[in-house]
Design an enzyme around this catalytic site. Structure first.
Site, PDB file in Angstrom:
ATOM      1  N   CYS A 128      93.256  33.602 -46.178  1.00  0.00           N
ATOM      2  CA  CYS A 128      91.905  32.881 -46.483  1.00  0.00           C
ATOM      3  C   CYS A 128      91.501  32.775 -45.133  1.00  0.00           C
ATOM      4  O   CYS A 128      90.035  32.569 -44.565  1.00  0.00           O
ATOM      5  CB  CYS A 128      92.094  31.494 -47.046  1.00  0.00           C
ATOM      6  SG  CYS A 128      92.691  31.699 -48.501  1.00  0.00           S
TER       7      CYS A 128
ATOM      8  N   HIS B 137      86.613  26.588 -44.284  1.00  0.00           N
ATOM      9  CA  HIS B 137      87.157  27.379 -45.762  1.00  0.00           C
ATOM     10  C   HIS B 137      87.000  26.370 -46.938  1.00  0.00           C
ATOM     11  O   HIS B 137      87.533  25.158 -46.487  1.00  0.00           O
ATOM     12  CB  HIS B 137      88.409  27.850 -45.241  1.00  0.00           C
ATOM     13  CG  HIS B 137      89.175  28.198 -46.577  1.00  0.00           C
ATOM     14  ND1 HIS B 137      88.700  29.398 -47.378  1.00  0.00           N
ATOM     15  CD2 HIS B 137      90.454  28.039 -46.990  1.00  0.00           C
ATOM     16  CE1 HIS B 137      89.410  29.358 -48.313  1.00  0.00           C
ATOM     17  NE2 HIS B 137      90.361  28.711 -48.218  1.00  0.00           N
TER      18      HIS B 137
ATOM     19  N   ASN C 177      88.214  28.183 -54.363  1.00  0.00           N
ATOM     20  CA  ASN C 177      88.719  28.847 -53.379  1.00  0.00           C
ATOM     21  C   ASN C 177      88.472  30.392 -53.507  1.00  0.00           C
ATOM     22  O   ASN C 177      89.320  31.023 -54.071  1.00  0.00           O
ATOM     23  CB  ASN C 177      90.201  28.325 -53.127  1.00  0.00           C
ATOM     24  CG  ASN C 177      90.944  29.068 -51.771  1.00  0.00           C
ATOM     25  OD1 ASN C 177      90.370  30.027 -51.227  1.00  0.00           O
ATOM     26  ND2 ASN C 177      91.942  28.413 -51.533  1.00  0.00           N
TER      27      ASN C 177
HETATM   28  N1  COA Z   1      96.049  19.660 -64.138  1.00  0.00           N
HETATM   29  C1  COA Z   1      96.875  18.727 -64.465  1.00  0.00           C
HETATM   30  N2  COA Z   1      97.936  18.275 -63.800  1.00  0.00           N
HETATM   31  C2  COA Z   1      98.335  19.189 -62.632  1.00  0.00           C
HETATM   32  C3  COA Z   1      97.802  20.436 -62.401  1.00  0.00           C
HETATM   33  C4  COA Z   1      96.631  20.662 -63.126  1.00  0.00           C
HETATM   34  N3  COA Z   1      95.782  21.662 -62.935  1.00  0.00           N
HETATM   35  N4  COA Z   1      98.218  21.007 -61.431  1.00  0.00           N
HETATM   36  C5  COA Z   1      99.345  20.036 -61.096  1.00  0.00           C
HETATM   37  N5  COA Z   1      99.338  19.092 -61.913  1.00  0.00           N
HETATM   38  C6  COA Z   1     100.521  18.139 -61.981  1.00  0.00           C
HETATM   39  C7  COA Z   1     101.401  18.419 -61.477  1.00  0.00           C
HETATM   40  O1  COA Z   1     102.377  19.138 -62.195  1.00  0.00           O
HETATM   41  C8  COA Z   1     102.174  17.086 -61.036  1.00  0.00           C
HETATM   42  O2  COA Z   1     102.845  16.511 -62.171  1.00  0.00           O
HETATM   43  P1  COA Z   1     104.197  15.758 -61.930  1.00  0.00           P
HETATM   44  O3  COA Z   1     103.843  14.618 -61.420  1.00  0.00           O
HETATM   45  O4  COA Z   1     104.385  15.318 -63.588  1.00  0.00           O
HETATM   46  O5  COA Z   1     105.189  16.860 -61.451  1.00  0.00           O
HETATM   47  C9  COA Z   1     101.117  16.298 -60.684  1.00  0.00           C
HETATM   48  O6  COA Z   1      99.885  17.041 -61.118  1.00  0.00           O
HETATM   49  C10 COA Z   1     100.730  15.919 -59.147  1.00  0.00           C
HETATM   50  O7  COA Z   1     100.956  17.079 -58.507  1.00  0.00           O
HETATM   51  P2  COA Z   1     100.807  17.010 -56.826  1.00  0.00           P
HETATM   52  O8  COA Z   1     101.330  18.438 -56.385  1.00  0.00           O
HETATM   53  O9  COA Z   1     101.365  15.943 -56.375  1.00  0.00           O
HETATM   54  O10 COA Z   1      99.348  17.005 -56.880  1.00  0.00           O
HETATM   55  P3  COA Z   1      98.378  17.004 -55.608  1.00  0.00           P
HETATM   56  O11 COA Z   1      97.488  15.819 -55.419  1.00  0.00           O
HETATM   57  O12 COA Z   1      99.159  17.470 -54.286  1.00  0.00           O
HETATM   58  O13 COA Z   1      97.287  18.235 -55.890  1.00  0.00           O
HETATM   59  C11 COA Z   1      96.862  20.753 -55.385  1.00  0.00           C
HETATM   60  C12 COA Z   1      97.829  19.540 -56.176  1.00  0.00           C
HETATM   61  C13 COA Z   1      97.614  21.964 -55.434  1.00  0.00           C
HETATM   62  C14 COA Z   1      95.602  20.583 -55.853  1.00  0.00           C
HETATM   63  C15 COA Z   1      97.029  20.234 -53.567  1.00  0.00           C
HETATM   64  O14 COA Z   1      98.367  20.051 -53.214  1.00  0.00           O
HETATM   65  C16 COA Z   1      96.157  21.414 -52.974  1.00  0.00           C
HETATM   66  O15 COA Z   1      95.289  21.484 -52.951  1.00  0.00           O
HETATM   67  N6  COA Z   1      97.219  21.729 -52.137  1.00  0.00           N
HETATM   68  C17 COA Z   1      96.552  23.024 -51.252  1.00  0.00           C
HETATM   69  C18 COA Z   1      96.380  24.177 -51.894  1.00  0.00           C
HETATM   70  C19 COA Z   1      95.483  25.164 -50.917  1.00  0.00           C
HETATM   71  O16 COA Z   1      94.562  24.772 -50.650  1.00  0.00           O
HETATM   72  N7  COA Z   1      95.865  26.564 -51.153  1.00  0.00           N
HETATM   73  C20 COA Z   1      95.300  27.459 -50.846  1.00  0.00           C
HETATM   74  C21 COA Z   1      95.460  27.377 -49.181  1.00  0.00           C
HETATM   75  S1  COA Z   1      94.191  28.435 -48.370  1.00  0.00           S
END
Ligand code: COA
Length: 332
Positions: A117, A257, A287
């Site tokens: 990215c 980004h 993204n």
């Molecule tokens: N819908 C519903 N629930 C979801 C889900 C979805 N699409 N995706 C994940 N969950 C659930 C998880 O399974 C987890 O459940 P659990 O507690 O029963 O295990 C719960 O939501 C919380 O997960 P968590 O990982 O704590 O959520 P978060 O607040 O960290 O958000 C992301 C998850 C992926 C959105 C976040 O971590 C993120 O944006 N990370 C960076 C990703 C990124 O930018 N990547 C590219 C970089 S260039």
């Protein structure tokens, strides 16, 4: 050889997004998720998805043709085509060669650059050197991505986050003191296994992470990437401002980004940045990896939110891990 120049600016801009819109409500029918969860945790409402039979380079070529027209040059004037992508349609030929053919940039050298990215920010820095050294007068930098082809559509942890799109800049000589002033590029390969997309080889750990899922797909440890990203954005902004001797208050607009609105808000809070200084469009596209910055810049320019002399800062982070930023004094 072209004559060496004092400054390199952005002479033309183009973008291209697939017509097909996939909303959070559509995703509710595909995986166990909800519009409420996606909106609250990511800021994304919808994303664009490339038609199955279409290639990412076609989107890239479309953005590139618009950028060349916008710059008012001929395709044959371009000395280098540089494509940034982590979702190439082919490893060989490169995306840049495919775009060269489509755009008619027949006199250009062409190659791909993959910094995930952060690719476009890396690409601008590489492209600038060709012009500064007099290797050529114009470089076409094209970001084109089709994440929809590499996500596991059964994995709610990743499939809700990404989309497809392309953006392109033509870079060329600019007035002294304007254009791309400076850049800050970083990488940390020791943390790279938090986002992986295997290609020709898979190690044991890659297979284990994908147990029960589709194999050659994107895998990510979302919370580790989140923590890295907030630090990376603040480091890339602070690091570049210090290097370029510019104060935060002097910036007119930061174009980050677009990965998660909470990453952008978290960094803005750390830096005490007012909302109007940060551009976001994540709600519309999700993204789109290296294409997110040029697509956002095209929107900002079309909306007349920038004028000559404004200071813009592009900041990105992503797989590798990589992160970086580019400082631009608007030259148009
Ligand atoms: N819908 C519903 N629930 C979801 C889900 C979805 N699409 N995706 C994940 N969950 C659930 C998880 O399974 C987890 O459940 P659990 O507690 O029963 O295990 C719960 O939501 C919380 O997960 P968590 O990982 O704590 O959520 P978060 O607040 O960290 O958000 C992301 C998850 C992926 C959105 C976040 O971590 C993120 O944006 N990370 C960076 C990703 C990124 O930018 N990547 C590219 C970089 S260039």
């Amino acid at each position: 050889m072209s004559a060496a120049v004092d400054a390199v600016g952005i002479l033309g801009i183009g973008s291209s997004l697939p017509e097909r819109v996939l909303t959070n409500f559509d995703l509710e029918k595909m995986v166990d998720t909800s519009d409420e969860w996606i909106t609250k945790r990511t800021g994304i409402s919808e994303r664009r998805i490339l038609e199955k039979e279409k290639a990412a380079y076609e989107l890239g070529a479309c953005a590139a043709i618009k950028a060349i027209e916008d710059a008012g040059i001929r395709p044959s004037d371009i000395g280098v085509v540089l494509a940034t992508t982590s979702t190439p349609d082919y490893l060989v030929p490169s995306t840049a060669c495919l775009i060269q053919e489509k755009t008619g940039a027949a006199n250009a050298a062409a190659f791909d650059l993959n910094a995930a990215c952060t690719g476009f920010v890396y690409g601008l820095t590489v492209a600038k050197q060709f012009i500064l050294t007099g290797f050529c007068k114009y470089v076409l930098v094209v970001a084109c991505e089709a994440l929809s082809k590499v996500v596991d559509w059964k994995d709610r942890n990743t499939c809700v986050l990404f989309g497809d799109g392309a953006g392109a800049f033509v870079l060329g000589p600019a007035e002294k003191g304007f254009g791309i002033l400076d850049s800050y590029l970083k990488s940390d390969g020791s943390q790279g296994r938090v986002i992986t997309l295997p290609c020709c080889h898979m190690e044991e750990e890659d297979i284990a992470k994908r147990a029960g899922k589709a194999k050659n797909v994107l895998w990510m440890d979302g919370s580790e990437v989140f923590k890295f990203a907030v630090k990376a954005v603040t480091d890339a902004i602070d690091g570049l401002l210090e290097k370029a001797h510019i104060k935060l208050e002097e910036l007119n607009l930061i174009i980050p980004h677009q990965a998660n609105i909470r990453i952008i808000d978290g960094a803005a809070k750390r830096l005490k940045l007012p909302d109007e200084k940060i551009y976001t469009n994540i709600h519309k596209y999700g993204n789109i990896s290296s294409a997110s910055i040029p697509v956002a810049v095209e929107e900002v320019v079309r909306a007349k939110r920038v004028k000559k002399g404004d200071y813009l800062l592009f900041v990105a982070f992503g797989g590798g891990l990589t992160w970086g930023s580019t400082l631009v004094r608007w030259n148009r």
